[in-house]
Structures are given as C-alpha cells and as structure tokens.
Scaffold this motif. Structure first.
Motif, PDB file in Angstrom:
ATOM      1  N   ALA A 132       0.775  -1.336   0.156  1.00  0.00           N
ATOM      2  CA  ALA A 132      -0.131   0.037  -0.198  1.00  0.00           C
ATOM      3  C   ALA A 132       1.008   1.278   0.039  1.00  0.00           C
ATOM      4  O   ALA A 132       0.618   2.251  -0.665  1.00  0.00           O
ATOM      5  N   GLY A 133       2.098   1.199   0.868  1.00  0.00           N
ATOM      6  CA  GLY A 133       2.971   2.441   0.747  1.00  0.00           C
ATOM      7  C   GLY A 133       3.531   2.735  -0.323  1.00  0.00           C
ATOM      8  O   GLY A 133       3.837   4.075  -0.499  1.00  0.00           O
ATOM      9  N   GLY A 136       0.540   2.834  -3.636  1.00  0.00           N
ATOM     10  CA  GLY A 136      -0.168   3.994  -3.587  1.00  0.00           C
ATOM     11  C   GLY A 136      -1.410   3.732  -4.370  1.00  0.00           C
ATOM     12  O   GLY A 136      -1.775   2.538  -4.733  1.00  0.00           O
ATOM     13  N   ASP A 140      -3.761   1.669  -2.293  1.00  0.00           N
ATOM     14  CA  ASP A 140      -3.347   2.273  -0.724  1.00  0.00           C
ATOM     15  C   ASP A 140      -4.589   2.694  -0.080  1.00  0.00           C
ATOM     16  O   ASP A 140      -5.080   2.457   0.965  1.00  0.00           O
ATOM     17  N   ARG A 193       3.079   0.638   6.540  1.00  0.00           N
ATOM     18  CA  ARG A 193       2.635   1.708   5.535  1.00  0.00           C
ATOM     19  C   ARG A 193       3.325   3.008   5.790  1.00  0.00           C
ATOM     20  O   ARG A 193       3.771   3.552   4.867  1.00  0.00           O
TER      21      ARG A 193
END
Length: 314
Positions: A132-133, A136, A140, A193
């Motif tokens: 997710a980090g 994006g 995310d 994240r």
C-alpha cells in the motif's frame, strides 16, 4: 588495480539495518534487571509449554482424572487445593486432574495460538502495508479503508457466530489463529505503510528504481531490511494481546473446547470454585498475568532500544 574504499550508505538510510537487529534486541534484554528477569520468565514459560509432557512426567502425574485425591465434597483433599509433593499446583475439583498438568498443557495451547496468530497477522500486515505504501493509488486507499473497517469491527461477535456454525470437530486452535491473525494485520499494516511512505522517498530507493529494480527487488532488498525494527516492535507487543484474546475467548466458551487444556477455559471453570478452592484460580491466572506482563515489558524495551529518539539505536 587499487581497490576503492567501501561505498558509504546512502544519506537518509536508517542506521539500524537487519544485521544490527539481533544486537539491538540483546541490548534491550540486558537494559535492566527487570527486563532481563521478564525475558528469562518468557523463556521459562515457553520451555514449560514446549516440554509439557516431559515436565508432567517428571512430576509423576498426567491429565487423567483421579478422584482418590478428592474429599467427600468433591473438593481437593488437603490444604491449598491439594498442593503436595505429588501435585505441585494441587488438583482440579470434581475430577482430581493434576493442576500442574492442566497449566503446563494450557500454556502450550495459549502460546501456540498467540504466537501463530501474531506470525500470521504480522506477515499479512507487512505484505499489505508495504504494497500500500509503495504502490499507492487505489490500492492504498482500499487497504486504508479495509483496515479502518476491521479495526472497528466487533470481532468477538464474529467469533461467537463462527463458533456456533463450525463443526465441533474442527480444530479450534487453527480457527483462533486464522481469525485473530486476520483481525490483527491492520495494526501492523498501518505502521509498515507509514514507514514505507517515508522510505520510498529516500535516495537509495530511487537509485534502485533507476538501476532497473522491480517492485519485488525494492521490497526485499531496500525496504524490508529497514522495516525490521518497527515490525519486531509491533510483533513483540502483539503477542501478549493475542494470548489474552485466546484466553478471553476460551473463557467465554467460544475458543478452545474440552478436553483440550487452555488457560482461559481453566480460569473460567475456576471462578465457580473461588470461594472454596482459590488455588484453582491462582496458578493459571498467575501464569497468564506473568506471560502478558513479561512480553509487554520486553516489547517496550525493544521499542526503546530501536527508537532513534531514545538513543537506544545509537
């Protein structure tokens, strides 16, 4: 050809790398007598759980009922719940089962569920949080929304409903590990994240991309080695929470089912005998309290040792 000096680490790379992590953990354990005592206590209880059969055999007892150890009212004969050289923690009322055997095998169940759920939740949290980090976008946003929903979801109601639907012969330890792990990943994912968003802006990650490194290479070679510190901290603090959750669920009757020993189920049964046989509640309750306290103390020490702002990682 003259060998060039080793290239210094890129600016902004955290000083704590994977190779320094064991040293930092060992330094945290040795940071004080109280922390060291709690670390030794964790080792002792883990050994008790792993070698439950051996320790119970050394005591000369088993999990078999023995009504010969009971008085005419069904309570343990003798003082302190039947504590003696033959029964180190006394015996269980009505059945005469050796309480040390129950506590030792209950430790195995509680630690197995607690550690298994922590490993599952941490692994899911790391993978989901890093992706997710780093990626994006819509992924995310989806991960953030899902984590918020799960954190606010009353998992206890879900566990009660699931326990009523599952077949009786389904392994409850497996169910607890899966459910607690699935409900535990959002806390890990949030921390990972946030760390990934910071690391993704560093020069060494940008350099890896420019040199042709794909997402898997960046994750395994650049991000993951610098994420071990927060992952170890959050995992060490999640273990007592998972052990407590297993005990609470077994206490409510939706966790481990008889005849499998469990601290939570033993404590639940012991409450009915507290006025007549308080020692029945003391030993499993004390072990649960000590292992939770010990993991929290050691987890706090590891967090302090790995936190640059505290000077522990210097």
């Amino acid at each position: 050809m003259v060998n060039s000096p080793p290239t210094p680490p890129p600016a902004g790379v955290p000083a704590l790398a994977a190779r320094s992590l064991p040293a930092a953990v060992w330094r945290a354990v040795r940071s004080g007598r109280w922390t060291f005592t709690c670390a030794v206590l964790i080792v002792v209880i883990v050994l008790l759980a792993a070698g439950a059969d051996l320790f119970v055999l050394a005591e000369g007892q088993s999990l078999a009922p023995d009504i010969a150890t009971l008085g005419p009212t069904g309570l343990p004969a003798g003082t302190l719940g039947g504590v003696s050289g033959a029964h180190w923690f006394g015996v269980e009322p009505l059945t005469g089962v050796d309480l040390f055997a129950l506590v030792a095998h209950g430790a195995r169940t509680s630690l197995l569920v607690g550690l298994g759920a922590t490993v599952l939740g941490t692994a899911l949290g790391v993978v989901i949080g890093v992706s997710a980090g780093y990626l994006g976008g819509w992924w995310d946003r989806l991960v953030t929304w899902t984590a918020d929903v799960i954190l606010g979801f009353p998992y206890l109601i879900f566990m009660i409903a699931l326990g009523a639907v599952l077949p009786v012969d389904f392994p409850r330890q497996v169910m607890l590990i899966i459910v607690l792990g699935l409900f535990g990943w959002p806390r890990v994912a949030r921390i990972v994240r946030a760390q990934t968003l910071t690391l993704a802006k560093r020069d060494f990650v940008a350099a890896a991309r420019v040199m042709g490194g794909g997402p898997w290479h960046v994750f395994t070679k650049e991000l993951l080695p610098n994420l071990w510190a927060p992952v170890i901290v959050v995992a060490s603090l999640a273990i007592p929470s998972m052990i407590g959750s297993e005990a609470a669920l077994s206490f409510l009757g939706v966790g481990v089912l008889p005849p499998t020993p469990s601290w939570g189920r033993t404590i639940s049964t012991a409450i009915d005998f507290f006025e007549t046989d308080p020692m029945y509640l003391v030993f499993p309750g004390l072990l649960l309290f000590l292992i939770t306290l010990a993991f929290n103390v050691v987890g706090d020490a590891i967090r302090d040792a790995l936190d640059p702002r505290s000077g522990g990682a210097a």
